[in-house]
Structures are given as structure tokens and as C-alpha cells.
Scaffold this active site. Structure first.
Site, PDB file in Angstrom:
ATOM      1  N   ASP A 320       0.874  -1.162   0.000  1.00 20.26           N
ATOM      2  CA  ASP A 320       0.000   0.000   0.000  1.00 20.26           C
ATOM      3  C   ASP A 320       0.921   1.223   0.000  1.00 20.26           C
ATOM      4  O   ASP A 320       2.112   1.126   0.317  1.00 20.26           O
ATOM      5  CB  ASP A 320      -0.937  -0.002   1.212  1.00 20.26           C
TER       6      ASP A 320
HETATM    7  C1  BGC Z   1      -4.856   3.509   0.179  1.00 17.87           C
HETATM    8  C2  BGC Z   1      -4.976   2.541  -0.978  1.00 17.87           C
HETATM    9  C3  BGC Z   1      -4.856   3.284  -2.269  1.00 17.87           C
HETATM   10  C4  BGC Z   1      -3.534   4.004  -2.281  1.00 17.87           C
HETATM   11  C5  BGC Z   1      -3.281   4.764  -3.546  1.00 17.87           C
HETATM   12  C6  BGC Z   1      -3.622   4.378   0.067  1.00 17.87           C
HETATM   13  O1  BGC Z   1      -3.673   5.425   0.983  1.00 17.87           O
HETATM   14  O2  BGC Z   1      -4.838   2.810   1.389  1.00 17.87           O
HETATM   15  O3  BGC Z   1      -6.193   1.866  -0.902  1.00 17.87           O
HETATM   16  O4  BGC Z   1      -4.972   2.400  -3.337  1.00 17.87           O
HETATM   17  O5  BGC Z   1      -3.501   4.932  -1.215  1.00 17.87           O
HETATM   18  O6  BGC Z   1      -4.098   5.862  -3.640  1.00 17.87           O
END
Ligand code: BGC
Length: 803
Positions: A320
Site C-alpha cells: 500500500d
Molecule cells: C490507500 C490505498 C490506495 C492508495 C493509492 C492508500 O492510501 O490505502 O487503498 O490504493 O492509497 O491511492
């Protein structure tokens, strides 16, 4: 005087130097986080560059002599082996991390990035390997709708939130939604959609529950697989997230989930397992949190032993965003790609490779998984995207899917609305309808249809007195009606204050209008969890609005409908007796208002059912003892610069660690076990027609349980039914839930008196439980009860089988 002036000059001068030094190093640091890919050491091979819309891509047709890896008639593994052989160590290590958030978004060099994309797999121009773009998210593609120097727009369709899609229980329909999302990604040059989310609704307050499907893993897994299959049918990838046990937003980057192996396997991993087995997603995103002391992104047991060895996952795992801790440990565990990629990670990987702590085998393994994705991508096939997906067609799909996932919770001879024309709309959300949640689960859609507009489109009249009251109210509270965008939306949830209607006004509505609709709205999103006051509970203004409106309308012999425009569970038990009908509309995407109107008017017969329980009290949930109930928002900066608390004695319960003490008793598994009444049970939802469950038959053949049942529509209106199969093990040797969902299906639209036979095939192994001592799945021999029902608390047929 002169002396003081000189001193002042020296002080100011030193301050300036200090500011310049800090600024310089600060910029280098920020740059290293947001822009990390410098490819000047790579010399370009003879690929032509093509430019679409100002963004540069590599056109592989420019190369006439093909290497093995360029030959699309060869199997992927041969092509991967060939390109791996040709890559330098540096090129390989580059592939392990994205190019940084800024360059993905197009904030770096001209010709790089797609505005709104959040990550990349870096290109290897020497070999003609293209940049792969990654973009959110679960309710539709999230890219910037406008671009510098362009007078056209790049809107995407806001589809219903994940929870609504799960409430359809219709895998074919959800696949269609996934297909439309994937098509938008393809047509906008995005190669991987960062979704769907398959985390379990452990507690109603998780701020991202709206992105997730259900409290049940079988529903989660099947709906998730349908979306992935739909997305990937376009030749773009999905990223199933957040693997695993990411069930709270509070301190999400450092929270350590303390959980039993059994709960992990039977509940939290199970949904992911089903998605992997039924759809083989191209990618999986590891979560921010730790599980039993180890970051999931560094957890070899999860990422290699379970995901790859037990489930045969063939794709790649990415972190993530800015998640995890040590870059080399991440690769070693089987997390192949670091997103969005930082300079610090690059340095750590190079160092680990040089000192041998990260071996070439480990690097090659991750690189080959990344190469597989690149080689199978449409970019590699030179697909020329046109930036023109069919948004009109997709609007129809979102409208249809949203109405199918709305759940009719109560209906006392009120719906569909038959003889009412003039509708009094109450509550700010009726006019300011909510299409979806905030954060990365949000979408930049071109428009969003409010309930008011939807009703008007369907031919209803909106009571002008009520409408004017809203308009005046909005004028007087303009600031609070300004919608925050992007990161701001994550920090300050949009929640305009509710209108207080006077008795005089309500009396007036009851006189003028034929019927009243009150909308209760709630919104949440990434970065913080929900709270009890003013969120889970209705506030006093809302409660009084419902009660008083019902009083005045009922006196006038008129009905009141409550529409819940919410993303997660709220308290309903204390007020549900008042209104005549309650429609749980969820957040239905950009056509939400039309979809609600389709149901209220009877154009669509509701067929959604609850993917979770609505409890009477919050603390009826077993997880309530171990959840951050009054947590503050996660500071965004913590994501980038935060630190974990190391000393055991300083760790705070439910913040630094969360004990999943309830084990497997999540949602209905708990309510059933302790025989608690609920407000609305798992699987519940009303229709405008009735169904009969007839001619059941159950056989066991070759370790498969075949369940057959016929569903008959017994009333004079067409409709669909969700049929649910629960299994329980009476007299079990181990502690087990009273019943567990094992299969479900949705009928076609059954005409009056029409019947449909449904067949479920449940492998007997699905009846196994996880044995902690033996560290394995155990299938108990003996008698099982197979229960076919319309909800978890409305079992129509129960039969026994011997396994
Ligand atoms: C989130 C993800 C997301 C990623 C990219 C993170 O803060 O937890 O779900 O895909 O950001 O935006």
C-alpha cells in the site's frame, strides 16, 4: 544604533542561510519521495515514441527484429525468462519500486505520468518495456478530470460503493460493473485498477467499510471475484486490497492486529482466498498494518506460504502507498513491488543487493512477476487508448446496479408510491445526495444525480415549500456546503449541518404534499474511523425530524419514507417504528438519485439484501470491546513520516495494537451464537413481491453437496430473489458458529407465477474448520444441517446430510 543594525543584519542573514539550507535539503527529501525514477543510465533501443494527448508512450512497432520476449506468439514464461536474462541488475532493481507519486501523476517531466494516477511500474526503455500506470479505486477509476492546457475533460463513472455492490448478491451484474470500470481504465491508459477491497466488516466504525463488501467472507469472495473478472476481461489488471486484516483506519500504518490463526483463516483470509481462486487477480496490495507483530508487506507466511504455496496465486504483490518498513525485507517476504516508490527504498535495495542480504534469486523472482504483468499488459501489445470510454453506456450500468443493491428494510403498504404526486423532501441530503465515500475510494465523476433530480426525472413533483427551505438554508451556510477535494477531503469530512424544521413548517408540508421523504446521509473515508455520536447514532435533530414529520403526516393520513444515503451501518432500532417505509439506498454512485427513484416509483422491484447485520446496540458487536471507538483522524503526515511505538509499555490498546479477541465471531456468527436480537439480520431485504421456496433436494456425490431448490414468484409483480445456503454442524466436537453462509444465488427477474430451479454445488471441504493444534483444515465427519433461506434469520428449508 549602527551596531544593532549590523547585528540584526547578521541574524537575518543567518536565518536566510538556514532557511535556504533547510529548503534545499527539504526539497531533495520531498523530491526523493515523489520523484524517484531517473533513467539516464539506460540507453534507448530503437523504439518509436508516440504521444497521446501530450503523454508519451513507447510504440513497439518501431522495432522490426523481435527478441523472444517481444514475440507475442511465445508463452509468457518464455518471454519473461528472456527479458530477465537481458536486464542489468540496476534495471531489475528499478522495477521493484515505482517512480514516485509525483511522476505517476504527471507532475514531473513533460510526457511522463497521467494526472490522477498514483503509481507506476517503471519503464525499461532500452528494452522497450512501457510504463505501467496504477490508479484507484474500488468504485470506479479515479483520475484527474481536467488537464493543463486541455479543453476537454477526463471524467470517469462513479459506480456504487463496494458495500452496495455486495448487497446485490448478483455476481453477473457485479461482473458487468467491473467490466465497465476496467474499460474506463483501458481507455484512459491505466493498466491496473487499485481495487476491489476485500477486507471484512469487523466493526461498523471502520472508516473504509464502504469500500469493502461484507461481514461474511463467502459473500466478500464471490463479489470480489466477479469484479476482478469483469475488470480483467479488458486486459487491465485489478489490485485486490488490503491484504489482510486492515479493519481500522486509526493508526493504520502501525497498528498490530493480534489474531488467532483460526480467525485469520476462516474469516479474514477466506474472502481473499475465494477471489484468488476464482479470478486470479493480476495483483494484490498488502495492507499497512502488522499481523501478529510483522508488517503484512514483510510477512513471508502470508505472502509466500499462504498466498502462493497454499492458494497458487500467480500475480504480483505490491505495498500500500508508502506502506511497510524495510524495502529488502518486503521483497524477501514476497511483496514484489514497492509503491509509489521512494529514493530511500532504492538506496536500501541497492545496498542489500550489494551486501548480499537480498539475493539475486529473490530479486529475480519478484522481477519476473512484475515482468509477467508488463508482458501481458495492453501497453505491451501497443494498444492505442483513445481517452473516450462510453460514459453514457456506463451510466446505464451504474444506474441499474445501484437500484439492484438498495435494500428495502421496511414497507407498510407504502411502496411503490402509487397515488402520490407531490413529495415533500426533507433533510439536506435529499438535495445534496452522496454518491460515494471519500479518499482513494472516491471517483471524479462528471455529475451526480440527487434524490430530488431523480424523483423529478421519474415524473414526481417536488414540494416547493420544502425545497425553498433547503435553498435558503444552504445560502446561509455556504461555507459548510463547500465540498473538500483530494487530500483535504480525507482530512475534513464533508458533513453540512442538518436543517431543523419547525412544527409550522412540517404542518405546512403535511398539508401541501402527498407524501414525505426524509433522507439521512452519512459519509466516511480513508484516514479515519467513524464515531458513535452524530454518525452511528442519529442526532437529536434527525430523530425529531423523523418523529415529528411522521406525527404530522400520519395525522393527515399520509405516509413517510426514510431513505438512508449512507456508506455503513447506523443505529435503526430506536426510530424504525415511526416511518412507513425505509429504503437503504447506500451510496449509489453518480446515478444514485435515479436509482432510488426507480425503486420508489416501482420501475424496479427491490432485490438487495444486507451484506451485514444492523445491530440494536453498537456494543452488541463482539468486536466492540477491541476497537478504537473515539479515535482521532490519522494524521496524513504520519503516513510519510510517522513512527511505530517500540516500547511495549508505551503501546496503547486499539491504537498500537488491536486484539481480535472475538476470534471467528464476527457479524452474524456472533449474534447467532449468543442469540441476540438484531435490528435487521444479515441477508435481509424486502421485495414488492413474495417468493415461495419449493421442491428442495439435497444429495452428496463425490465430496460435493448438491443443493436444489425451486423459487416461485407468488405475487403479481416481477422480481428477483436472493437465495442463501447456510450450513451448521449440530453436535460438533469444536466450538463453531451456529450457521455459516456457504453459497448464494440470485434468481432471474421472475414474472408473476414464474419459477426457477437453482442448483448449488458446495465442495464438502468448504465445511471444514481451521484446527489450531494441527495447523490445518479439518472436515468433521457426521451430520450437517443445510439451511436454505431468504436471510440468515428466515430459513425456509432445513435438511440434513451425512458427510
Ligand atoms: C490507500 C490505498 C490506495 C492508495 C493509492 C492508500 O492510501 O490505502 O487503498 O490504493 O492509497 O491511492
Amino acid at each position: 544604533m549602527k551596531k544593532y543594525f549590523k547585528r540584526l543584519l547578521i541574524i537575518l542573514g543567518s536565518l536566510l542561510v538556514l532557511v535556504l539550507i533547510i529548503g534545499f535539503f527539504g526539497w531533495i527529501y520531498v523530491k526523493s519521495i515523489f520523484f524517484t525514477f531517473e533513467n539516464n543510465f539506460i540507453e534507448k533501443k530503437d523504439f518509436k515514441e508516440i504521444t497521446i494527448d501530450g503523454y508519451t508512450f513507447l510504440d513497439r512497432n518501431g522495432n522490426e527484429k523481435l527478441d523472444v520476449y517481444e514475440d507475442s506468439s511465445k508463452p509468457t514464461n518464455e518471454r519473461v525468462a528472456d527479458v530477465l536474462f537481458q536486464m542489468t541488475v540496476e534495471e531489475k532493481i528499478h522495477l521493484l519500486k515505482g517512480s514516485g507519486l509525483g511522476s505517476a501523476m504527471g507532475m514531473g517531466k513533460a510526457g511522463e505520468g497521467i494526472p490522477g494516477a498514483v503509481g507506476t511500474i517503471v519503464p525499461t526503455p532500452r528494452l522497450g518495456l512501457p510504463t505501467i500506470y496504477l490508479s484507484d479505486g474500488p468504485a470506479g477509476l479515479r483520475i484527474e478530470p481536467t488537464r493543463k492546457d486541455k479543453d476537454r475533460t477526463y471524467y470517469c463513472t462513479a459506480f456504487p460503493i463496494g458495500t452496495l455492490l455486495a448487497s446485490t448478491w448478483n455476481t453477473n451484474l457485479v461482473k458487468e460493473v467491473g467490466n465497465a470500470m476496467g474499460n474506463e481504465a483501458l481507455e484512459y491508459g491505466i493498466d491496473v485498477i487499485l481495487g476491489p477491497g476485500a477486507n471484512i466488516h469487523r466493526h461498523p466504525f471502520c472508516g473504509r467499510n464502504f469500500e469493502y463488501f461484507s461481514e461474511d467472507p463467502v459473500l466478500t469472495g464471490n463479489i470480489g471475484a466477479a469484479i476482478v473478472n469483469g475488470i480483467e476481461a479488458n486486459g487491465v489488471g485489478a489490485s485486490l486490497k488490503h491484504f489482510v486484516a486492515n479493519n481500522q483506519e486509526t493508526n493504520r500504518n502501525f497498528n498490530d492486529v493480534i489474531i488467532s490463526e483460526r480467525a485469520l483463516r476462516e474469516i479474514y483470509l477466506k474472502g481473499f482466498e475465494i477471489v484468488v481462486k476464482k479470478s486470479q487477480p493480476w495483483t494484490i496490495m498488502s495492507s499497512y498494518n502488522k499481523v501478529n507483530g510483522t508488517y503484512t508487506s514483510e510477512n513471508k507466511k502470508l505472502l509466500t506460504d499462504i498466498l502462493r504455496n497454499d492458494w497458487d496465486f500467480e500475480g504480483l504483490v505490491m505495498t500500500d502507498w508508502f506502506g511497510g518498513n524495510s524495502a529488502p525485507a518486503t521483497i524477501k517476504a514476497g511483496n514484489d513491488l514497492l509503491e509509489p516508490g521512494t529514493k530511500r527504498q532504492w538506496d536500501a535495495l541497492i545496498e542489500a543487493q550489494e551486501n548480499g542480504t537480498l539475493t539475486m534469486e529473490e530479486i529475480d523472482l519478484s522481477v519476473s512477476r512484475i515482468l509477467k504483468l508488463i508482458i501481458e499488459s495492453k501497453k505491451m501489445q501497443n494498444y492505442q487508448f483513445g481517452n473516450n470510454p462510453d460514459l453514457k453506456e456506463h451510466a446505464k450500468i451504474t444506474r441499474k446496479s445501484a437500484s439492484e443493491g438498495m435494500v428495502l428494510l421496511k414497507n407498510e403498504n407504502t411502496l411503490p408510491i402509487r397515488n402520490a404526486k407531490n413529495i415533500a423532501l426533507l433533510g439536506v441530503t435529499s438535495f445534496d445526495f452522496i454518491a460515494g465515500g471519500t479518499g482513494s475510494g472516491d471517483v471524479n465523476e462528471a455529475y451526480s444525480v440527487s434524490l430530488e433530480e431523480g424523483l423529478k426525472n421519474t415524473g414526481f413533483q417536488i414540494n416547493s415549500t420544502a425545497k425553498n427551505i433547503f435553498e435558503n438554508y444552504k445560502k446561509n451556510h455556504l461555507k459548510q456546503f463547500e465540498k473538500p477535494e483530494g487530500i483535504k477531503a480525507m482530512l475534513t469530512p464533508y458533513a453540512p449541518p442538518q436543517i431543523t424544521y419547525s412544527s409550522e413548517q412540517l404542518k405546512q408540508f403535511a398539508k401541501e404534499a402527498d407524501i414525505a421523504i426524509i433522507t439521512i446521509g452519512r459519509n466516511s473515508g480513508e484516514g479515519s474511523d467513524r464515531v458513535e455520536e452524530d454518525d452511528f447514532l442519529l442526532n437529536s435533530i434527525e430523530k425529531e425530524m423523523i418523529e415529528n414529520t411522521c406525527n404530522y403526516f400520519h395525522k393527515a393520513n399520509k405516509k413517510v419514507i426514510v431513505v438512508l444515503n449512507i456508506g455503513g451501518v447506523i443505529e435503526t432500532a430506536s426510530w424504525k417504528a415511526h416511518p412507513d417505509a425505509i429504503l437503504l439506498a447506500w451510496q449509489g454512485g453518480q446515478e444514485g438519485g435515479n436509482s432510488v427513484a426507480d425503486i420508489l416509483s416501482g420501475n424496479v422491484n427491490p432485490s438487495g439484501k444486507l451484506p451485514m447485520t444492523f445491530p440494536i446496540h453498537l456494543n452488541d458487536h463482539a468486536s466492540n470491546k477491541n476497537f478504537p471507538l473515539n479515535a482521532e483522524s490519522t494524521n496524513i503526515l504520519d503516513m510519510l513520516f510517522g513512527k511505530e511505538v517500540e516500547a511495549e509499555e508505551d503501546k496503547i490498546k486499539n491504537i498500537d495494537y488491536t486484539n481480535y479477541e472475538e476470534g471467528i465471531y464476527v457479524g452474524y456468527r456472533h449474534f447467532d451464537k449468543v442469540k441476540l436480537d438484531v435490528s435487521f439480520p444479515f441477508g435481509y431485504g424486502l421485495s414488492y413481491t413474495d417468493f415461495k421456496y419449493i421442491s428442495p433436494n439435497i444429495t452428496v456425490e463425490n465430496d460435493t453437496i448438491n443443493v436444489m431448490v425451486t423459487i416461485k414468484n407468488t405475487k403479481d409483480l416481477a422480481g428477483k430473489e436472493v437465495v442463501q445456503v447456510y450450513v451448521s454442524k449440530p453436535n460438533s466436537n469444536v466450538d463453531r458458529p451456529e450457521q455459516e453462509l456457504k453459497a448464494f444465488a440470485k434468481t432471474k427477474d421472475l414474472a408473476p407465477n414464474e419459477s426457477q430451479s437453482i442448483i448449488f454445488q458446495i465442495p464438502a471441504s468448504e465445511l471444514s474448520y481451521w484446527d489450531e493444534n494441527k495447523s490445518g483444515w479439518i472436515l468433521e465427519k457426521g451430520v450437517y444441517s443445510i439451511q436454505i433461506g431468504a436471510s440468515s434469520r428466515d430459513i425456509k428449508i432445513a435438511m440434513e446430510v451425512e458427510i
